[in-house]
Design a protein around this motif. Structure first.
Motif, PDB file in Angstrom:
ATOM      1  N   GLY A 297       0.789  -1.222   0.000  1.00  0.00           N
ATOM      2  CA  GLY A 297       0.000   0.000   0.000  1.00  0.00           C
ATOM      3  C   GLY A 297       0.819   1.268   0.000  1.00  0.00           C
ATOM      4  N   GLN A 298       1.994   1.229   0.633  1.00  0.00           N
ATOM      5  CA  GLN A 298       2.773   2.471   0.718  1.00  0.00           C
ATOM      6  C   GLN A 298       3.337   2.895  -0.637  1.00  0.00           C
ATOM      7  OE1 GLN A 298       6.412   2.837   0.680  1.00  0.00           O
ATOM      8  NE2 GLN A 298       6.739   0.728  -0.017  1.00  0.00           N
ATOM      9  N   ARG A 299       3.376   1.975  -1.601  1.00  0.00           N
ATOM     10  CA  ARG A 299       3.874   2.347  -2.932  1.00  0.00           C
ATOM     11  C   ARG A 299       2.935   3.330  -3.627  1.00  0.00           C
ATOM     12  NH1 ARG A 299       5.074  -3.913  -4.810  1.00  0.00           N
ATOM     13  NH2 ARG A 299       6.591  -4.398  -3.162  1.00  0.00           N
ATOM     14  N   ASN A 300       1.631   3.176  -3.396  1.00  0.00           N
ATOM     15  CA  ASN A 300       0.646   4.054  -4.034  1.00  0.00           C
ATOM     16  C   ASN A 300      -0.026   4.974  -3.016  1.00  0.00           C
ATOM     17  OD1 ASN A 300       1.034   2.743  -6.565  1.00  0.00           O
ATOM     18  ND2 ASN A 300      -0.362   1.112  -5.925  1.00  0.00           N
ATOM     19  N   PHE A 301       0.648   5.224  -1.903  1.00  0.00           N
ATOM     20  CA  PHE A 301      -0.001   5.954  -0.813  1.00  0.00           C
ATOM     21  C   PHE A 301      -0.414   7.361  -1.223  1.00  0.00           C
ATOM     22  CE2 PHE A 301       0.172   8.653   3.011  1.00  0.00           C
ATOM     23  CZ  PHE A 301      -0.806   8.022   3.767  1.00  0.00           C
ATOM     24  N   GLN A 302       0.353   7.999  -2.073  1.00  0.00           N
ATOM     25  CA  GLN A 302       0.051   9.381  -2.442  1.00  0.00           C
ATOM     26  C   GLN A 302      -1.261   9.488  -3.203  1.00  0.00           C
ATOM     27  OE1 GLN A 302       3.204  11.312  -4.549  1.00  0.00           O
ATOM     28  NE2 GLN A 302       2.130  13.277  -4.745  1.00  0.00           N
ATOM     29  N   PHE A 303      -1.561   8.474  -4.032  1.00  0.00           N
ATOM     30  CA  PHE A 303      -2.759   8.543  -4.869  1.00  0.00           C
ATOM     31  C   PHE A 303      -3.877   7.628  -4.372  1.00  0.00           C
ATOM     32  CE2 PHE A 303       1.005   9.311  -7.524  1.00  0.00           C
ATOM     33  CZ  PHE A 303       0.731  10.595  -7.959  1.00  0.00           C
ATOM     34  N   LEU A 304      -3.517   6.512  -3.735  1.00  0.00           N
ATOM     35  CA  LEU A 304      -4.505   5.541  -3.241  1.00  0.00           C
ATOM     36  C   LEU A 304      -4.208   5.217  -1.781  1.00  0.00           C
ATOM     37  CD1 LEU A 304      -4.325   3.205  -6.364  1.00  0.00           C
ATOM     38  CD2 LEU A 304      -6.179   4.818  -5.862  1.00  0.00           C
ATOM     39  N   PRO A 305      -4.428   6.172  -0.888  1.00  0.00           N
ATOM     40  CA  PRO A 305      -4.021   5.969   0.510  1.00  0.00           C
ATOM     41  C   PRO A 305      -4.773   4.833   1.207  1.00  0.00           C
ATOM     42  CG  PRO A 305      -5.363   7.956   0.293  1.00  0.00           C
ATOM     43  CD  PRO A 305      -5.040   7.496  -1.100  1.00  0.00           C
ATOM     44  N   PHE A 306      -5.976   4.488   0.738  1.00  0.00           N
ATOM     45  CA  PHE A 306      -6.757   3.446   1.412  1.00  0.00           C
ATOM     46  C   PHE A 306      -6.054   2.092   1.375  1.00  0.00           C
ATOM     47  CE2 PHE A 306      -8.127   3.186  -3.017  1.00  0.00           C
ATOM     48  CZ  PHE A 306      -8.185   1.823  -3.255  1.00  0.00           C
TER      49      PHE A 306
END
Length: 340
Positions: A297-306
């Motif tokens: 999840g932290q890879r896409n945290f900026q755009f998909l924080p859920f």
């Protein structure tokens, strides 16, 4: 002065069977030690609620092979879908997200059927995040429980033997513990990975090899106090073997220390697994654990924080609930430690 005093005939009345003679009697109900501890635990609302939260999480997690049988089922057409709960029109739970400054229905944009929805969204491969969190929670709990079981089997026995034997035996055994505690868990884990392929087993062994030392020290300290008690000395005088004394007298009196330490060991093991999986040397894909889900999840945290928030929230709830329950159990088994 010598005249006898005669009481009237109605001074005394016969007692009936239904008369409540104990209405003003002050006495506490008779309880065993465990019943008394359970009563105190129920009075601690935070600990009692935490216990039920953990029970509910465990039920959902361990029934996930039935309720969520396909956690690794990928569908690239459904990749990175936001959470959607049918009938709920709240941003963050209605399947929409911000794109180009506008709110877009991602389910319509990806041609997802009306009957298809993901309560916690999907990951970058289109896998249901809800199903993977359930399976990841089950894996993390299993690792914590198995590692703690080994911790109990080794630590309790080691501590009792060390304290019971005393002298040179105790001295040598305690120096071994100091050596074990000086070796970081991460080093043990890396060495195990050189011998055993990545997976659940090396994580359990890495935790068990090192964490039992705390249990052993606590058990030893308590056993040193118990071995000088009158009932233990009486059992020795009567010729009972050391094994029988340990089973009949030591273990029952060590139960509170063992249970409390177990409640602290399980979340520590779960957090260690999550940390190892997060840095990439723990559970390997496609197996899900809370650590791997947070890492993904932290890879896409900026755009998909859920994708990161939901597994992180579950991990935080488990950690907090276990620690609150452990505090409650400590106060329940030993009221002298209560801070209230």
């Amino acid at each position: 002065m010598d005249e006898k005093i005669k009481l009237p005939e109605d001074a005394f009345q016969p007692v009936g069977k239904d008369d409540k003679l104990d209405d003003e009697k002050i006495a506490a109900p008779s309880r065993t030690f465990l019943q008394d501890a359970w009563h105190r635990l129920k009075e601690n609302k935070a600990a009692f609620i935490s216990m039920w939260i953990l029970i509910i999480i465990a039920l959902f997690a361990f029934t996930s092979p039935i309720t969520a049988p396909n956690p690794n089922s990928a569908n690239p057409d459904y990749a990175n879908l936001p959470p959607k709960i049918p009938g709920v029109n709240i941003n963050g739970f209605n399947g929409t997200s911000i794109q180009g400054g506008q709110r877009v229905d991602q389910y319509k944009a990806n041609n997802v059927p009306e009957s298809k929805h993901f309560i916690l969204g999907t990951d970058y491969l289109g896998r249901s995040l809800g199903q993977r969190i359930l399976h990841g929670t089950m894996i993390s709990l299993l690792i914590g429980l198995f590692a703690t079981l080994i911790d109990l089997l080794i630590g309790v026995g080691y501590g009792i033997i060390s304290a019971w034997k005393g002298g040179v035996v105790d001295l040598v055994m305690q120096r071994i513990i100091e050596i074990m505690q000086s070796i970081p868990n991460i080093v043990i884990m890396v060495l195990l990975l050189l011998v055993i392929k990545g997976g659940i087993l090396p994580i359990i062994l890495a935790i068990a090899i090192n964490e039992w030392t705390t249990m052993a020290r606590l058990t030893r300290a308590q056993t040193l106090q118990l071995k000088s008690q009158e009932y233990v000395l009486a059992a020795q005088t009567l010729g009972e073997s050391s094994g029988k004394i340990a089973m009949k007298h030591l273990l029952p009196n060590l139960s509170s220390v063992i249970i409390i330490q177990t409640m602290f060991t399980i979340p520590a093991a779960i957090f260690f697994e999550a940390f190892l999986s997060y840095i990439g040397i723990g559970i390997q894909a496609p197996i899900a654990s809370l650590g791997t889900l947070i890492n993904d999840g932290q890879r896409n945290f900026q755009f998909l924080p859920f994708q990161m928030w939901y597994p992180a929230i579950v991990l935080a709830i488990i950690m907090i609930a276990f620690n609150i329950l452990a505090d409650g159990l400590r106060d329940a088994f030993d009221p002298r430690t209560s801070r209230h």
